[in-house]
Enzyme design. Structure first.
Site, PDB file in Angstrom:
ATOM      1  N   LYS A 111       9.223   5.601  -6.118  1.00 37.46           N
ATOM      2  CA  LYS A 111       7.891   5.261  -6.624  1.00 37.46           C
ATOM      3  C   LYS A 111       7.491   6.154  -7.785  1.00 37.46           C
ATOM      4  O   LYS A 111       6.860   5.699  -8.732  1.00 37.46           O
ATOM      5  CB  LYS A 111       6.846   5.370  -5.499  1.00 37.46           C
ATOM      6  CG  LYS A 111       6.961   4.252  -4.468  1.00 37.46           C
ATOM      7  CD  LYS A 111       5.904   4.391  -3.388  1.00 37.46           C
ATOM      8  CE  LYS A 111       6.060   3.329  -2.310  1.00 37.46           C
ATOM      9  NZ  LYS A 111       5.146   3.550  -1.181  1.00 37.46           N
ATOM     10  N   LYS A 206      14.903  -5.293  -1.475  1.00 40.67           N
ATOM     11  CA  LYS A 206      14.068  -5.725  -0.350  1.00 40.67           C
ATOM     12  C   LYS A 206      12.808  -6.440  -0.845  1.00 40.67           C
ATOM     13  O   LYS A 206      12.329  -6.177  -1.948  1.00 40.67           O
ATOM     14  CB  LYS A 206      13.737  -4.536   0.551  1.00 40.67           C
ATOM     15  CG  LYS A 206      12.667  -3.651   0.029  1.00 40.67           C
ATOM     16  CD  LYS A 206      12.215  -2.608   1.031  1.00 40.67           C
ATOM     17  CE  LYS A 206      11.048  -1.882   0.387  1.00 40.67           C
ATOM     18  NZ  LYS A 206      10.745  -0.586   0.799  1.00 40.67           N
ATOM     19  N   LYS A 209       5.774  -5.696  -1.786  1.00 33.31           N
ATOM     20  CA  LYS A 209       4.476  -6.068  -2.355  1.00 33.31           C
ATOM     21  C   LYS A 209       4.410  -5.728  -3.826  1.00 33.31           C
ATOM     22  O   LYS A 209       3.661  -6.340  -4.577  1.00 33.31           O
ATOM     23  CB  LYS A 209       3.364  -5.282  -1.645  1.00 33.31           C
ATOM     24  CG  LYS A 209       3.136  -5.700  -0.221  1.00 33.31           C
ATOM     25  CD  LYS A 209       2.049  -4.809   0.399  1.00 33.31           C
ATOM     26  CE  LYS A 209       2.012  -4.955   1.891  1.00 33.31           C
ATOM     27  NZ  LYS A 209       1.528  -3.753   2.569  1.00 33.31           N
TER      28      LYS A 209
HETATM   29  P1  TYM Z   1       4.135  -0.785   4.318  1.00 30.76           P
HETATM   30  O1  TYM Z   1       2.699  -1.133   4.197  1.00 30.76           O
HETATM   31  O2  TYM Z   1       4.949  -0.628   3.072  1.00 30.76           O
HETATM   32  O3  TYM Z   1       4.868  -1.849   5.225  1.00 30.76           O
HETATM   33  C1  TYM Z   1       4.359  -2.183   6.506  1.00 30.76           C
HETATM   34  C2  TYM Z   1       5.504  -2.462   7.456  1.00 30.76           C
HETATM   35  O4  TYM Z   1       6.342  -3.491   6.951  1.00 30.76           O
HETATM   36  C3  TYM Z   1       7.692  -3.066   6.926  1.00 30.76           C
HETATM   37  N1  TYM Z   1       8.363  -3.687   5.785  1.00 30.76           N
HETATM   38  C4  TYM Z   1       9.471  -4.438   5.876  1.00 30.76           C
HETATM   39  N2  TYM Z   1      10.216  -4.799   6.926  1.00 30.76           N
HETATM   40  C5  TYM Z   1      11.280  -5.609   6.696  1.00 30.76           C
HETATM   41  N3  TYM Z   1      11.617  -6.065   5.468  1.00 30.76           N
HETATM   42  C6  TYM Z   1      10.898  -5.719   4.372  1.00 30.76           C
HETATM   43  N4  TYM Z   1      11.230  -6.186   3.169  1.00 30.76           N
HETATM   44  C7  TYM Z   1       9.764  -4.870   4.555  1.00 30.76           C
HETATM   45  N5  TYM Z   1       8.832  -4.355   3.725  1.00 30.76           N
HETATM   46  C8  TYM Z   1       7.985  -3.630   4.481  1.00 30.76           C
HETATM   47  C9  TYM Z   1       7.625  -1.558   6.803  1.00 30.76           C
HETATM   48  O5  TYM Z   1       8.801  -0.950   7.271  1.00 30.76           O
HETATM   49  C10 TYM Z   1       6.430  -1.243   7.676  1.00 30.76           C
HETATM   50  O6  TYM Z   1       6.801  -1.172   9.029  1.00 30.76           O
HETATM   51  N6  TYM Z   1       4.144   4.127   5.293  1.00 30.76           N
HETATM   52  C11 TYM Z   1       4.000   2.813   5.889  1.00 30.76           C
HETATM   53  C12 TYM Z   1       2.678   2.595   6.588  1.00 30.76           C
HETATM   54  C13 TYM Z   1       2.297   3.644   7.579  1.00 30.76           C
HETATM   55  C14 TYM Z   1       2.758   3.737   8.906  1.00 30.76           C
HETATM   56  C15 TYM Z   1       2.080   4.850   9.473  1.00 30.76           C
HETATM   57  C16 TYM Z   1       3.653   2.993   9.677  1.00 30.76           C
HETATM   58  C17 TYM Z   1       1.407   4.634   7.379  1.00 30.76           C
HETATM   59  N7  TYM Z   1       1.263   5.373   8.526  1.00 30.76           N
HETATM   60  C18 TYM Z   1       2.303   5.244  10.784  1.00 30.76           C
HETATM   61  C19 TYM Z   1       3.877   3.400  10.989  1.00 30.76           C
HETATM   62  C20 TYM Z   1       3.196   4.508  11.543  1.00 30.76           C
HETATM   63  C21 TYM Z   1       4.099   1.760   4.790  1.00 30.76           C
HETATM   64  O7  TYM Z   1       3.895   2.023   3.648  1.00 30.76           O
HETATM   65  O8  TYM Z   1       4.320   0.501   5.237  1.00 30.76           O
END
Ligand code: TYM
Length: 342
Positions: A111, A206, A209
Site C-alpha cells: 500500500k 486478488k 476494493k
Molecule cells: P478488509 O476490509 O480488507 O477485508 C475484510 C475481509 O475480507 C477478506 N478478503 C478476502 N477474502 C478472500 N478473497 C479476497 N479477494 C479477499 N479480500 C478481502 C479479508 O481477508 C478480511 O477477512 N485488516 C482487516 C480488517 C480488520 C480485522 C480486524 C479483521 C481490522 N481489524 C480484526 C479481523 C479481526 C482488513 O483490512 O480487511
C-alpha cells in the site's frame, strides 16, 4: 464458550472476496461461539478517503452483515470507533511493538509503495497494532479471515506473547492483578474454499476494493444486469473443457471455485457438472447461480436500510456489550503496565 471476532473496513463496496473469504463464514460461527463482528472505521482512514462517505459506508457495511445472516440476537455487531478501548489499547500495545515488525508487513509495503511516501500517514504503518487491539481486547480464540490477513494475525500473536511476557504473570500479580496471561493468543480461521477470491480481469491478483476497475470484482450489491455484464466480460482462456487444478488456468480455477461456494456443491460435483461445458455455457450457469445467491441478500439489505432506527439500535446494543468486555481487558493492561488508576 470460545470467542470469535472479525471485521471489514467500510471502504468502497463489500465484494465477493470479503463475502466468501469472511462474512459468509461468520454466519455458522455465531451459533457455536460468542461472536463479535465489527465495522473497522478507524482502519478505513489509513489511506486517503472521503469524510462525507465514511458514516454512510459504515452503516451500509453493518446492514450487509445483517443481510448476510449475522443475527444481532446471537452476535455483537458494532462500530469499532464506538468502543473507545480499541484506540487506547492500540497505544499501549504500540509501546511493545518493534517498528521492524511493522516494516515487514506485506500489506504495508504494497500500500505504501502504491501511495508514495509523502502520502503515507503513520497510521498505515501502525494499522496492524490497531488490528491486534481489536482482537486481543476480546480474549479471542478464533479470527475468521481471508488468506491476506494471515500475516497480520501472526503479528497479533507475537504482540500478545510479548506483552504477556513483559507485563503478565507474577509481575502483574505484584501490582495487584490476578497474574497469568493478559491476553489469549488467538488463531486465524481460514476457510478451505474462498480464502482468496481472485480478480475477474486477472486470475493472478486478488479481488480487491482498491483495484481501479470495477469490472474486476462482483460487489455484493451489484444489480442483476451488472453481474451479467461483468461475468460476460470476465477473463477466460482458450483451453478446451474446464478444470480446477491446472496452474496455467488461474481464471478457470477462480470461477469454478466461486461457482462451487455459491451453490454449496462439492468440488467433485462441480467437476462432473461443468468440465465439459464451453465458456459461454459455464458463464451463464455461473451468472444464474450468483444472482440466485445474492438476490435474497440484496432484498434483505434494502429492508434493513429502510429502517434506520433498527440499525442504530443493533449498533448501540452491540457497542454496549463489546465495551463491557473490552474495558475489562483494557483495565487489566493499564494495571499490569503500572499506571496510576483513579
Ligand atoms: P478488509 O476490509 O480488507 O477485508 C475484510 C475481509 O475480507 C477478506 N478478503 C478476502 N477474502 C478472500 N478473497 C479476497 N479477494 C479477499 N479480500 C478481502 C479479508 O481477508 C478480511 O477477512 N485488516 C482487516 C480488517 C480488520 C480485522 C480486524 C479483521 C481490522 N481489524 C480484526 C479481523 C479481526 C482488513 O483490512 O480487511
Amino acid at each position: 464458550k470460545k470467542r470469535v471476532v472479525s471485521g471489514v473496513q467500510p471502504t468502497g463496496m463489500v465484494h465477493l472476496g470479503n463475502y466468501l473469504g469472511a462474512i459468509k463464514n461468520w454466519v455458522a460461527l455465531q451459533d457455536l461461539y460468542e461472536t463479535f463482528f465489527f465495522i473497522v472505521d478507524l482502519h478505513a482512514i489509513t489511506l486517503p478517503y472521503d469524510a462525507p462517505d465514511l458514516s454512510k459506508a459504515t452503516r451500509s457495511t453493518a446492514a450487509i452483515y445483517l443481510a448476510c445472516g449475522i443475527d444481532s440476537s446471537k452476535a455483537s455487531i458494532f462500530v469499532q470507533s464506538h468502543v473507545r478501548a480499541h484506540v487506547e489499547m492500540m497505544w499501549l500495545l504500540s509501546s511493545s511493538t518493534p517498528i521492524g515488525w511493522l516494516n515487514r508487513m506485506i500489506q504495508f509495503k504494497e500500500k505504501s509503495r502504491k501511495a508514495g511516501d509523502e502520502n503515507v500517514g503513520v497510521a498505515l504503518l501502525t494499522y496492524p497494532v490497531l488490528m491486534a487491539s481489536d482482537i486481543l481486547l476480546y480474549q479471542s480464540d478464533l479470527v475468521p479471515v481471508g488468506e491476506d490477513q494471515t500475516q497480520h494475525l501472526e503479528l497479533t500473536r507475537e504482540i500478545a506473547e510479548r506483552v504477556n511476557n513483559l507485563y503478565g504473570g507474577r509481575k502483574w500479580k505484584k501490582l495487584g492483578g490476578r497474574g497469568g496471561s493478559l491476553f489469549k493468543v488467538p488463531e486465524a480461521l481460514i476457510p478451505p474454499a474462498g480464502a482468496r477470491v481472485m480478480s475477474l480481469t486477472d486470475g493472478l491478483s486478488k479481488m480487491s476494493k482498491s483495484a481501479p476497475s470495477d469490472q474486476s470484482r462482483i460487489n455484493l450489491l451489484d444489480p442483476k444486469d451488472v453481474i451479467v455484464n461483468k461475468i460476460k466480460r470476465c477473463k477466460t482462456d482458450s483451453f478446451p473443457s474446464l478444470e480446477f487444478d491446472n496452474p496455467e488456468r488461474p481464471e478457470c480455477r477462480n470461477l469454478l471455485s466461486i461457482y462451487q461456494i455459491v451453490t454449496g456443491k462439492t468440488k467433485e460435483e462441480v467437476v462432473s457438472e461443468c468440465q465439459d461445458m464451453n465458456w459461454g455455457t459455464f458463464k451463464t450457469t455461473l451468472t444464474d447461480a450468483l444472482i440466485e445467491h445474492l438476490q435474497p441478500i440484496q432484498a434483505r439489505y434494502e429492508e434493513i436500510m429502510s429502517d434506520p432506527g433498527y440499525l442504530d439500535n443493533v449498533l448501540l446494543e452491540g457497542a454496549g456489550k463489546a465495551s463491557e468486555i473490552a474495558d475489562i481487558t483494557l483495565n487489566n493492561v493499564y494495571q499490569a503496565m503500572g499506571f496510576l488508576r483513579g
